[in-house]
Design a protein around this motif. Structure first.
Motif, PDB file in Angstrom:
ATOM      1  N   PRO A  15       0.802  -1.223   0.000  1.00 34.35           N
ATOM      2  CA  PRO A  15       0.000   0.000   0.000  1.00 34.35           C
ATOM      3  C   PRO A  15       0.838   1.279   0.000  1.00 34.35           C
ATOM      4  CG  PRO A  15      -0.941  -1.597   1.517  1.00 34.35           C
ATOM      5  CD  PRO A  15       0.385  -2.160   1.067  1.00 34.35           C
ATOM      6  N   GLU A  16       2.073   1.205   0.502  1.00 31.04           N
ATOM      7  CA  GLU A  16       2.920   2.394   0.522  1.00 31.04           C
ATOM      8  C   GLU A  16       3.472   2.746  -0.858  1.00 31.04           C
ATOM      9  OE1 GLU A  16       5.788   2.299   3.651  1.00 31.04           O
ATOM     10  OE2 GLU A  16       4.265   2.066   5.209  1.00 31.04           O
ATOM     11  N   TYR A  17       3.250   1.895  -1.858  1.00 32.02           N
ATOM     12  CA  TYR A  17       3.594   2.245  -3.231  1.00 32.02           C
ATOM     13  C   TYR A  17       2.598   3.239  -3.821  1.00 32.02           C
ATOM     14  CZ  TYR A  17       6.870  -1.742  -3.563  1.00 32.02           C
ATOM     15  OH  TYR A  17       7.902  -2.624  -3.401  1.00 32.02           O
ATOM     16  N   VAL A  18       1.452   3.418  -3.206  1.00 31.81           N
ATOM     17  CA  VAL A  18       0.437   4.329  -3.725  1.00 31.81           C
ATOM     18  C   VAL A  18       0.955   5.764  -3.651  1.00 31.81           C
ATOM     19  CG1 VAL A  18      -1.906   5.216  -3.379  1.00 31.81           C
ATOM     20  CG2 VAL A  18      -1.433   2.776  -3.105  1.00 31.81           C
ATOM     21  N   THR A  19       0.856   6.507  -4.755  1.00 34.17           N
ATOM     22  CA  THR A  19       1.412   7.851  -4.828  1.00 34.17           C
ATOM     23  C   THR A  19       0.443   8.885  -4.246  1.00 34.17           C
ATOM     24  OG1 THR A  19       0.479   8.327  -7.018  1.00 34.17           O
ATOM     25  CG2 THR A  19       2.630   7.204  -6.947  1.00 34.17           C
ATOM     26  N   VAL A  20       0.961  10.083  -4.005  1.00 37.43           N
ATOM     27  CA  VAL A  20       0.120  11.186  -3.529  1.00 37.43           C
ATOM     28  C   VAL A  20      -0.953  11.515  -4.563  1.00 37.43           C
ATOM     29  CG1 VAL A  20       0.098  13.634  -2.895  1.00 37.43           C
ATOM     30  CG2 VAL A  20       1.943  12.139  -2.074  1.00 37.43           C
ATOM     31  N   GLN A  21      -0.599  11.487  -5.840  1.00 40.92           N
ATOM     32  CA  GLN A  21      -1.574  11.744  -6.894  1.00 40.92           C
ATOM     33  C   GLN A  21      -2.692  10.704  -6.868  1.00 40.92           C
ATOM     34  OE1 GLN A  21      -0.128  11.299 -10.929  1.00 40.92           O
ATOM     35  NE2 GLN A  21      -1.538  12.859 -11.709  1.00 40.92           N
ATOM     36  N   ALA A  22      -2.318   9.445  -6.641  1.00 39.91           N
ATOM     37  CA  ALA A  22      -3.325   8.388  -6.560  1.00 39.91           C
ATOM     38  C   ALA A  22      -4.242   8.593  -5.350  1.00 39.91           C
ATOM     39  CB  ALA A  22      -2.653   7.027  -6.486  1.00 39.91           C
ATOM     40  N   ILE A  23      -3.681   9.009  -4.227  1.00 40.70           N
ATOM     41  CA  ILE A  23      -4.484   9.244  -3.025  1.00 40.70           C
ATOM     42  C   ILE A  23      -5.524  10.334  -3.271  1.00 40.70           C
ATOM     43  CG2 ILE A  23      -4.410  10.102  -0.648  1.00 40.70           C
ATOM     44  CD1 ILE A  23      -1.698   8.650  -0.384  1.00 40.70           C
ATOM     45  N   GLU A  24      -5.111  11.398  -3.958  1.00 43.45           N
ATOM     46  CA  GLU A  24      -6.066  12.461  -4.261  1.00 43.45           C
ATOM     47  C   GLU A  24      -7.184  11.949  -5.170  1.00 43.45           C
ATOM     48  OE1 GLU A  24      -6.108  15.465  -2.765  1.00 43.45           O
ATOM     49  OE2 GLU A  24      -4.506  14.498  -1.611  1.00 43.45           O
ATOM     50  N   ALA A  25      -6.846  11.097  -6.126  1.00 41.30           N
ATOM     51  CA  ALA A  25      -7.874  10.538  -7.006  1.00 41.30           C
ATOM     52  C   ALA A  25      -8.797   9.589  -6.243  1.00 41.30           C
ATOM     53  CB  ALA A  25      -7.215   9.812  -8.180  1.00 41.30           C
ATOM     54  N   LEU A  26      -8.243   8.803  -5.310  1.00 45.26           N
ATOM     55  CA  LEU A  26      -9.075   7.933  -4.477  1.00 45.26           C
ATOM     56  C   LEU A  26     -10.112   8.746  -3.714  1.00 45.26           C
ATOM     57  CD1 LEU A  26      -6.359   5.574  -2.905  1.00 45.26           C
ATOM     58  CD2 LEU A  26      -8.024   4.946  -4.670  1.00 45.26           C
ATOM     59  N   ASN A  27      -9.685   9.883  -3.195  1.00 38.95           N
ATOM     60  CA  ASN A  27     -10.576  10.717  -2.390  1.00 38.95           C
ATOM     61  C   ASN A  27     -11.587  11.488  -3.237  1.00 38.95           C
ATOM     62  OD1 ASN A  27      -9.920  10.917   0.722  1.00 38.95           O
ATOM     63  ND2 ASN A  27      -7.993  10.536  -0.351  1.00 38.95           N
ATOM     64  N   THR A 200      22.380 -18.565 -17.723  1.00 36.83           N
ATOM     65  CA  THR A 200      21.605 -17.324 -17.765  1.00 36.83           C
ATOM     66  C   THR A 200      21.290 -16.883 -16.337  1.00 36.83           C
ATOM     67  OG1 THR A 200      20.580 -18.036 -19.836  1.00 36.83           O
ATOM     68  CG2 THR A 200      19.507 -16.238 -18.644  1.00 36.83           C
ATOM     69  N   ARG A 201      21.477 -15.609 -16.057  1.00 39.83           N
ATOM     70  CA  ARG A 201      21.174 -15.091 -14.719  1.00 39.83           C
ATOM     71  C   ARG A 201      19.690 -14.726 -14.611  1.00 39.83           C
ATOM     72  NH1 ARG A 201      25.545 -10.476 -14.479  1.00 39.83           N
ATOM     73  NH2 ARG A 201      25.173 -10.625 -16.725  1.00 39.83           N
ATOM     74  N   ILE A 202      19.118 -14.987 -13.447  1.00 33.82           N
ATOM     75  CA  ILE A 202      17.698 -14.712 -13.231  1.00 33.82           C
ATOM     76  C   ILE A 202      17.493 -14.076 -11.862  1.00 33.82           C
ATOM     77  CG2 ILE A 202      17.275 -17.071 -12.366  1.00 33.82           C
ATOM     78  CD1 ILE A 202      14.430 -16.835 -13.615  1.00 33.82           C
ATOM     79  N   TRP A 203      16.614 -13.070 -11.836  1.00 28.94           N
ATOM     80  CA  TRP A 203      16.129 -12.466 -10.583  1.00 28.94           C
ATOM     81  C   TRP A 203      14.609 -12.571 -10.633  1.00 28.94           C
ATOM     82  CZ3 TRP A 203      20.023 -10.604 -13.594  1.00 28.94           C
ATOM     83  CH2 TRP A 203      21.269 -10.405 -13.001  1.00 28.94           C
ATOM     84  N   TRP A 204      14.042 -13.351  -9.747  1.00 27.90           N
ATOM     85  CA  TRP A 204      12.610 -13.668  -9.782  1.00 27.90           C
ATOM     86  C   TRP A 204      11.935 -13.141  -8.527  1.00 27.90           C
ATOM     87  CZ3 TRP A 204       9.884 -17.045  -6.431  1.00 27.90           C
ATOM     88  CH2 TRP A 204       8.589 -17.425  -6.851  1.00 27.90           C
ATOM     89  N   GLY A 205      10.672 -12.721  -8.681  1.00 33.37           N
ATOM     90  CA  GLY A 205       9.891 -12.289  -7.525  1.00 33.37           C
ATOM     91  C   GLY A 205       8.417 -12.577  -7.723  1.00 33.37           C
ATOM     92  N   ALA A 206       7.737 -12.955  -6.647  1.00 28.00           N
ATOM     93  CA  ALA A 206       6.293 -13.197  -6.671  1.00 28.00           C
ATOM     94  C   ALA A 206       5.646 -12.478  -5.498  1.00 28.00           C
ATOM     95  CB  ALA A 206       6.003 -14.695  -6.583  1.00 28.00           C
ATOM     96  N   TYR A 207       4.387 -12.066  -5.679  1.00 26.53           N
ATOM     97  CA  TYR A 207       3.641 -11.331  -4.631  1.00 26.53           C
ATOM     98  C   TYR A 207       4.459 -10.137  -4.132  1.00 26.53           C
ATOM     99  CZ  TYR A 207       1.459 -15.987  -4.561  1.00 26.53           C
ATOM    100  OH  TYR A 207       0.882 -17.180  -4.908  1.00 26.53           O
ATOM    101  N   LEU A 208       5.103  -9.449  -5.054  1.00 27.51           N
ATOM    102  CA  LEU A 208       6.014  -8.363  -4.687  1.00 27.51           C
ATOM    103  C   LEU A 208       5.300  -7.305  -3.853  1.00 27.51           C
ATOM    104  CD1 LEU A 208       7.768  -8.108  -8.139  1.00 27.51           C
ATOM    105  CD2 LEU A 208       8.913  -8.715  -5.987  1.00 27.51           C
ATOM    106  N   GLY A 209       5.952  -6.885  -2.787  1.00 32.18           N
ATOM    107  CA  GLY A 209       5.407  -5.839  -1.937  1.00 32.18           C
ATOM    108  C   GLY A 209       4.364  -6.292  -0.945  1.00 32.18           C
ATOM    109  N   THR A 210       4.100  -7.601  -0.870  1.00 25.37           N
ATOM    110  CA  THR A 210       3.101  -8.111   0.067  1.00 25.37           C
ATOM    111  C   THR A 210       3.783  -8.945   1.151  1.00 25.37           C
ATOM    112  OG1 THR A 210       2.658 -10.257  -0.992  1.00 25.37           O
ATOM    113  CG2 THR A 210       1.550  -8.324  -1.920  1.00 25.37           C
ATOM    114  N   ASP A 211       3.000  -9.347   2.145  1.00 21.67           N
ATOM    115  CA  ASP A 211       3.545 -10.190   3.213  1.00 21.67           C
ATOM    116  C   ASP A 211       3.953 -11.569   2.699  1.00 21.67           C
ATOM    117  OD1 ASP A 211       3.109  -8.150   5.022  1.00 21.67           O
ATOM    118  OD2 ASP A 211       1.182  -8.942   5.702  1.00 21.67           O
ATOM    119  N   ASP A 212       3.443 -11.966   1.541  1.00 17.53           N
ATOM    120  CA  ASP A 212       3.738 -13.289   0.969  1.00 17.53           C
ATOM    121  C   ASP A 212       4.872 -13.247  -0.054  1.00 17.53           C
ATOM    122  OD1 ASP A 212       1.577 -14.682   2.315  1.00 17.53           O
ATOM    123  OD2 ASP A 212       0.234 -13.570   0.996  1.00 17.53           O
ATOM    124  N   GLU A 213       5.588 -12.142  -0.125  1.00  8.86           N
ATOM    125  CA  GLU A 213       6.627 -11.957  -1.139  1.00  8.86           C
ATOM    126  C   GLU A 213       7.645 -13.095  -1.142  1.00  8.86           C
ATOM    127  OE1 GLU A 213       8.611  -7.959  -2.179  1.00  8.86           O
ATOM    128  OE2 GLU A 213      10.046  -8.931  -0.818  1.00  8.86           O
TER     129      GLU A 213
END
Length: 263
Positions: A15-27, A200-213
């Motif tokens: 949720p902290e990825y949400v921008t100030v512009q997005a917050i104003e639009a939410l409201n 080949t090098r790999i950087w993988w991620g799932a559920y990024l930014g969540t508690d289940d990351e």
């Protein structure tokens, strides 16, 4: 004024990825439209509700959940895939146009919350454009933090090699065309990295930014089987998965790395 829709990018999970512009639009929004993808993906609607509860200063908004039409199995041919997606988008367009007409007053403000950013491998913007051609409303787009940004931040790596380009592609395209240089792969349910050479090098991620990351990095030959096992277990446990990864060809490789058989 007329009906207006905000298309809001809400980031890749935190949720902290949400921008100030997005917050104003939410409201500024009275009605939030969300796709009902079934019980297996209730978490996705829940996270959208959590974001609204956290950032909207004066409650009074409501959620309208819309049935998500099932997309046909496209098969292996690119033409079949495009036809299946086109039919799916048309069905969604009809549902959205009807909901905007019936759920918003003549001067109402609604919103769709797009995971990540609406411009990157997300159908919301195309469908909203089509709906706007069928019923009268205006819309704007609020950018969001993408899974690509979240992935590189969590692995603490730059997206590109010095002076080199980066391709953003899909698992389907990786399997068809192989790898040149660096590529971010999205929408890959088949672990297509397994078709790349072992170094080949790999950087993988799932559920990024969540508690289940989940995060894994290494060489495909070593990290690949671990990613496949983690991905299968996580998808079985949650009923859904969102993941992405960055691939980088071995140092000094200038030629296209043609895909090898996953078998």
């Amino acid at each position: 004024m007329g009906r207006h829709i905000h298309l809001i990018g809400i980031g890749a999970g935190d949720p902290e990825y949400v921008t100030v512009q997005a917050i104003e639009a939410l409201n500024d929004t009275q009605v939030f439209f969300a796709m009902d993808k079934g019980e297996a993906k209730r978490d996705l609607v829940g996270l959208r509700r959590e974001i609204c509860a956290r950032f909207i200063r004066r409650p009074g908004y409501r959620f309208v959940e819309l049935p998500d039409p099932k997309r046909a199995n496209p098969g292996n041919r690119q033409a079949d895939y495009r036809d299946a997606v086109s039919d799916w988008h048309a069905a969604r367009t009809r549902i959205w146009a009807s909901a905007i007409t019936t759920e918003l007053g003549p001067d109402g403000v609604g919103a769709f919350l797009a995971w990540g950013d609406p411009s990157l491998y997300d159908s919301t913007l195309r469908i909203l454009e089509a709906a706007a051609a069928a019923v009268e409303f205006t819309f704007d787009v609020i950018p969001g933090i993408t899974a690509v940004q979240a992935l590189t931040a969590r692995h603490r790596i730059p997206l590109n090699d010095v002076g080199e380009p980066v391709l953003i592609t899909t698992g389907r395209q990786l399997r068809a065309h192989g790898l040149t240089g660096s590529a971010v792969v999205m929408l890959d349910a088949d672990c297509s990295f397994a078709t790349c050479p072992p170094d080949t090098r790999i950087w993988w991620g799932a559920y990024l930014g969540t508690d289940d990351e989940l995060l894994v990095a290494g060489r495909v030959g070593e990290a690949g089987p671990r990613i496949e096992a983690l991905r299968a277990e996580a998808r079985a446990r949650h009923g859904w998965i969102m993941d992405t990864y960055l691939l980088r060809a071995p140092f000094g490789s200038m030629d296209t790395m043609r895909p090898r058989s996953a078998n």
